[in-house]
Motif scaffolding. Structure first.
Motif, PDB file in Angstrom:
ATOM      1  N   GLN A  13     -39.459   1.450 -76.605  1.00 42.37           N
ATOM      2  CA  GLN A  13     -40.253   0.352 -76.049  1.00 42.37           C
ATOM      3  C   GLN A  13     -39.506  -0.292 -74.895  1.00 42.37           C
ATOM      4  N   SER A  15     -40.088  -3.921 -72.740  1.00 42.67           N
ATOM      5  CA  SER A  15     -40.899  -5.134 -72.610  1.00 42.67           C
ATOM      6  C   SER A  15     -40.764  -5.780 -71.232  1.00 42.67           C
ATOM      7  N   GLU A  17     -42.127  -6.324 -68.085  1.00 43.97           N
ATOM      8  CA  GLU A  17     -43.426  -6.161 -67.437  1.00 43.97           C
ATOM      9  C   GLU A  17     -43.337  -5.982 -65.931  1.00 43.97           C
ATOM     10  N   ASN A  22     -43.086   0.668 -66.135  1.00 50.02           N
ATOM     11  CA  ASN A  22     -43.570   0.178 -67.415  1.00 50.02           C
ATOM     12  C   ASN A  22     -45.094   0.096 -67.417  1.00 50.02           C
ATOM     13  N   THR A  25     -45.847  -1.629 -72.274  1.00 57.75           N
ATOM     14  CA  THR A  25     -44.551  -1.607 -72.974  1.00 57.75           C
ATOM     15  C   THR A  25     -44.003  -0.204 -73.199  1.00 57.75           C
TER      16      THR A  25
END
Length: 99
Positions: A13, A15, A17, A22, A25
Motif C-alpha cells: 500500500q 498512502s 496521494e 499512486n 493507494t
C-alpha cells in the motif's frame, strides 16, 4: 515491454496521494528505490500533476537503508512494504525497522 522480477518485494500500500505513481493507494511504479543517502524516504516519489497510467503493481527495486532489518545486499526482503507520509511530511517506507 519491461518486465519486473517477481522476486522483488511488493508494495502492499502507498498512502501518498500526491505521487504520480499512486492510484487508489496502490503504487504502480515498476520498481521504487527506498532511501537516499541514508534517509528513509521513497526516492521514486514524483509529485507532478499527470498521473502514471496504472499497468502493474509496484515493487522495491533497491533499498539504500543498510541499517534496516529487511535489507540484505541493498535488496528488501520484507514480505511486503507500505509507503506513507511521515509527520515531517516526507514520503517514507513505513515498514522500515532499524537493525
Amino acid at each position: 515491454m519491461a518486465t519486473v522480477n517477481l522476486d522483488l518485494t511488493p508494495i502492499h500500500q502507498c498512502s501518498v496521494e500526491g505521487c504520480t505513481f499512486n492510484a487508489s493507494t496502490s503504487c504502480h511504479a515498476p520498481a521504487i528505490t527506498v532511501g537516499d543517502h541514508g534517509a528513509n524516504h521513497c526516492a521514486t516519489f514524483l509529485g507532478i500533476p499527470t498521473k502514471h497510467t496504472p499497468t502493474r503493481d509496484g515493487h522495491v527495486g533497491a533499498c539504500q537503508l543498510a541499517d534496516c532489518t529487511h535489507n540484505s545486499d541493498l535488496t528488501c526482503h520484507a514480505s511486503t512494504i507500505e509507503v506513507g507520509t511521515a509527520d515531517s511530511g516526507q514520503t517514507r517506507c513505513l515498514t522500515y525497522s532499524a537493525a
